[in-house]
Design a protein around this motif. Structure first.
Motif, PDB file in Angstrom:
ATOM      1  N   GLY A  85       0.647  -1.265   0.055  1.00  0.00           N
ATOM      2  CA  GLY A  85       0.043   0.139   0.016  1.00  0.00           C
ATOM      3  C   GLY A  85       0.717   1.108  -0.234  1.00  0.00           C
ATOM      4  N   LYS A  86       2.075   1.152   0.075  1.00  0.00           N
ATOM      5  CA  LYS A  86       3.123   2.320  -0.013  1.00  0.00           C
ATOM      6  C   LYS A  86       2.655   3.156  -1.485  1.00  0.00           C
ATOM      7  CE  LYS A  86       7.964   3.600  -0.120  1.00  0.00           C
ATOM      8  NZ  LYS A  86       9.213   2.833  -0.302  1.00  0.00           N
ATOM      9  N   ILE A  87       2.981   4.458  -1.359  1.00  0.00           N
ATOM     10  CA  ILE A  87       2.753   5.349  -2.461  1.00  0.00           C
ATOM     11  C   ILE A  87       3.879   6.256  -2.537  1.00  0.00           C
ATOM     12  CG2 ILE A  87       1.328   7.303  -3.334  1.00  0.00           C
ATOM     13  CD1 ILE A  87      -1.136   5.655  -2.342  1.00  0.00           C
ATOM     14  N   GLU A  88       4.468   6.383  -3.711  1.00  0.00           N
ATOM     15  CA  GLU A  88       5.746   7.238  -3.893  1.00  0.00           C
ATOM     16  C   GLU A  88       5.414   8.172  -4.913  1.00  0.00           C
ATOM     17  OE1 GLU A  88       9.699   4.852  -3.567  1.00  0.00           O
ATOM     18  OE2 GLU A  88       8.468   3.597  -4.561  1.00  0.00           O
ATOM     19  N   HIS A  89       6.150   9.301  -4.986  1.00  0.00           N
ATOM     20  CA  HIS A  89       5.731  10.318  -6.048  1.00  0.00           C
ATOM     21  C   HIS A  89       7.227  10.568  -6.699  1.00  0.00           C
ATOM     22  CE1 HIS A  89       2.202  10.985  -3.967  1.00  0.00           C
ATOM     23  NE2 HIS A  89       2.472  11.065  -2.790  1.00  0.00           N
ATOM     24  N   LYS A  90       6.983  10.449  -8.105  1.00  0.00           N
ATOM     25  CA  LYS A  90       8.111  10.359  -8.790  1.00  0.00           C
ATOM     26  C   LYS A  90       8.053  11.053 -10.137  1.00  0.00           C
ATOM     27  CE  LYS A  90      10.728   7.682  -5.927  1.00  0.00           C
ATOM     28  NZ  LYS A  90      11.733   8.169  -5.469  1.00  0.00           N
ATOM     29  N   ILE A  91       9.030  11.455 -11.027  1.00  0.00           N
ATOM     30  CA  ILE A  91       8.857  11.969 -12.474  1.00  0.00           C
ATOM     31  C   ILE A  91       8.718  10.496 -13.305  1.00  0.00           C
ATOM     32  CG2 ILE A  91       9.818  13.316 -14.280  1.00  0.00           C
ATOM     33  CD1 ILE A  91       8.927  14.825 -11.894  1.00  0.00           C
ATOM     34  N   PHE A  92       8.182  10.791 -14.335  1.00  0.00           N
ATOM     35  CA  PHE A  92       7.940   9.374 -15.210  1.00  0.00           C
ATOM     36  C   PHE A  92       9.163   8.938 -15.586  1.00  0.00           C
ATOM     37  CE2 PHE A  92       7.195   6.967 -18.990  1.00  0.00           C
ATOM     38  CZ  PHE A  92       6.318   6.016 -18.530  1.00  0.00           C
ATOM     39  N   ARG A  93      10.090   9.578 -15.997  1.00  0.00           N
ATOM     40  CA  ARG A  93      11.481   9.050 -16.564  1.00  0.00           C
ATOM     41  C   ARG A  93      12.206   8.423 -15.413  1.00  0.00           C
ATOM     42  NH1 ARG A  93      12.990  14.530 -15.828  1.00  0.00           N
ATOM     43  NH2 ARG A  93      12.406  15.125 -18.175  1.00  0.00           N
ATOM     44  N   GLU A  94      11.806   8.418 -14.232  1.00  0.00           N
ATOM     45  CA  GLU A  94      12.156   7.640 -12.917  1.00  0.00           C
ATOM     46  C   GLU A  94      11.595   6.195 -13.072  1.00  0.00           C
ATOM     47  OE1 GLU A  94      13.503  10.085  -9.312  1.00  0.00           O
ATOM     48  OE2 GLU A  94      11.516  10.752 -10.316  1.00  0.00           O
ATOM     49  N   VAL A  95      10.867   5.763 -13.883  1.00  0.00           N
ATOM     50  CA  VAL A  95      10.384   4.468 -14.145  1.00  0.00           C
ATOM     51  C   VAL A  95      11.450   3.630 -14.517  1.00  0.00           C
ATOM     52  CG1 VAL A  95      10.016   4.496 -16.846  1.00  0.00           C
ATOM     53  CG2 VAL A  95       8.464   3.237 -15.360  1.00  0.00           C
ATOM     54  N   PHE A  96      12.548   4.355 -14.907  1.00  0.00           N
ATOM     55  CA  PHE A  96      13.880   3.378 -15.311  1.00  0.00           C
ATOM     56  C   PHE A  96      14.122   2.574 -14.027  1.00  0.00           C
ATOM     57  CE2 PHE A  96      18.446   3.215 -15.370  1.00  0.00           C
ATOM     58  CZ  PHE A  96      18.674   2.567 -16.387  1.00  0.00           C
ATOM     59  N   ASP A  97      14.014   3.328 -12.853  1.00  0.00           N
ATOM     60  CA  ASP A  97      14.585   2.869 -11.768  1.00  0.00           C
ATOM     61  C   ASP A  97      13.773   1.626 -11.096  1.00  0.00           C
ATOM     62  OD1 ASP A  97      16.544   4.678 -11.630  1.00  0.00           O
ATOM     63  OD2 ASP A  97      15.296   6.182 -10.549  1.00  0.00           O
ATOM     64  N   TYR A  98      12.612   1.339 -11.700  1.00  0.00           N
ATOM     65  CA  TYR A  98      11.694   0.282 -11.290  1.00  0.00           C
ATOM     66  C   TYR A  98      11.796  -0.811 -12.064  1.00  0.00           C
ATOM     67  CZ  TYR A  98      10.241   3.727  -7.753  1.00  0.00           C
ATOM     68  OH  TYR A  98      10.010   4.736  -6.997  1.00  0.00           O
ATOM     69  N   ILE A  99      12.143  -0.864 -13.399  1.00  0.00           N
ATOM     70  CA  ILE A  99      12.256  -1.748 -14.363  1.00  0.00           C
ATOM     71  C   ILE A  99      13.521  -2.453 -14.339  1.00  0.00           C
ATOM     72  CG2 ILE A  99      11.608  -2.440 -16.773  1.00  0.00           C
ATOM     73  CD1 ILE A  99       9.838   0.167 -16.938  1.00  0.00           C
ATOM     74  N   GLU A 100      13.653  -3.764 -14.002  1.00  0.00           N
ATOM     75  CA  GLU A 100      14.744  -4.405 -14.012  1.00  0.00           C
ATOM     76  C   GLU A 100      15.421  -4.896 -15.371  1.00  0.00           C
ATOM     77  OE1 GLU A 100      16.838  -3.750 -11.460  1.00  0.00           O
ATOM     78  OE2 GLU A 100      15.020  -2.865 -10.211  1.00  0.00           O
TER      79      GLU A 100
END
Length: 329
Positions: free
Chosen positions: A36-51
């Motif tokens: 249920g954790k929610i974070e606030h990022k910028i879209f280009r930071e999707v890079f950090d979540y896809i391995e």
């Protein structure tokens, strides 16, 4: 479940009128489904979540010039909106003003393109037969921006993904609008497998549900295609599947359900639903009471989705097609 369970108050000013510039500078809310954790990022930071070895699946459909403006032989102005090709030169359409278009009514567009209403359907749509092929029809049409985008600053080219290739949609797969060529190349170099499918997006995907009980809603059919080589790559994957948009979710889940790599799907995903293919979802903030927010709720849970939407409004996130993104992990 009741339709009112998927409703929320949306102020008009929260609806994005122009895309972020550059595209990957949009906000991105990251929602962790288990914690249920929610974070606030910028879209280009999707890079950090896809391995490395994860699979990013994109819908490479291209929005056609589906909005045609013409005149009846009496001179009255008419708008014909192409929805779905039925057979050669015959399209299912929406027409405005609909009450004045009878069977046999002819509409004249520019370049001597003509269309004739040949059938009324019970859902209010009409079949139109045209005197030209698709290429000539495209020349007289306009790319249709959604009706809630009213700003004159909005450009039709903003409503295509950078990887759009296969014509057939009347609305964009909007989750893909956030990607830039540079971000995709960076993900590719990281070892992320980027694969493309297509689903011809129809207006039914975005329209509000009208039935009080959501289970009674019926989806219109949309055509999807998965290349056999893409299917092979997905089956042999080592990492997670990141679906870019609800259209990708419906395509992959339709394949999982039927075993067919192409065909028409009317798959309607609502809670509870057991997802067979998708591990993570990149999507936008969706219209209240729509099949899209219902699908996302099936993926992440209604309470968590509505909590995220409430937080998004409080923090100034932008909604709908040109709006900000959600990443559900």
């Amino acid at each position: 479940m009741k339709l009112e369970d998927f409703d929320y108050e949306l102020p008009k000013e929260a609806i994005a009128q122009v895309p972020a510039n550059p595209r990957d500078s949009a906000k991105m809310m990251v929602i962790h489904r288990k914690s249920g954790k929610i974070e606030h990022k910028i879209f280009r930071e999707v890079f950090d979540y896809i391995e490395k070895d994860d699979v990013l699946v994109l819908n490479e459909t291209k929005v056609i010039r589906a909005r045609l403006l013409g005149n009846k032989t009496t001179g009255a102005r008419v708008e014909v909106f192409l929805l779905k090709k039925i057979e050669e030169r015959i399209w299912q359409t929406l027409v405005r003003p609909g009450g004045k278009i009878k069977e046999g009514t002819e509409v004249v567009f520019s370049n001597n393109v003509r269309g004739r209403c040949i059938r009324h359907l019970e859902d209010g749509t009409r079949y139109f037969e045209f005197n030209v092929d698709d290429d000539e029809l495209e020349e007289v049409g306009e790319v249709p921006l959604p009706p809630y985008i009213t700003s004159r600053q909005s450009r039709p080219e903003d409503y295509q993904t950078v990887f759009a290739r296969i014509p057939g949609s009347v609305a964009a797969p909007t989750a893909g609008l956030h990607f830039t060529p540079e971000l995709l190349e960076k993900l590719k170099k990281k070892g992320v497998k980027i694969l493309k499918i297509s689903l011809d997006v129809g207006l039914d995907t975005f329209k509000p549900i009208e039935e009080e009980n959501i289970e009674e809603h019926k989806m219109h059919t949309e055509f999807y295609r998965i290349n056999p080589e893409v299917a092979k790559e997905i089956k042999s994957r080592k990492g997670r599947i990141f679906a870019v948009g609800t259209t990708v979710v419906r395509t992959l889940e339709s394949w999982a359900k039927t075993g067919n790599l192409s065909g028409y799907t009317d798959l309607y995903i609502y809670p509870p639903y057991e997802f067979k293919m998708v591990d993570a979802l990149i999507t936008n903030f969706h219209i209240p009471r729509s099949s899209l927010i219902v699908l996302v709720s099936a993926f992440a849970g209604r309470d968590l989705v509505l909590k995220a939407y409430k937080m998004a409004l409080e923090r100034g996130y932008r909604f709908f097609s040109f709006g900000d993104a959600c990443l559900f992990l």
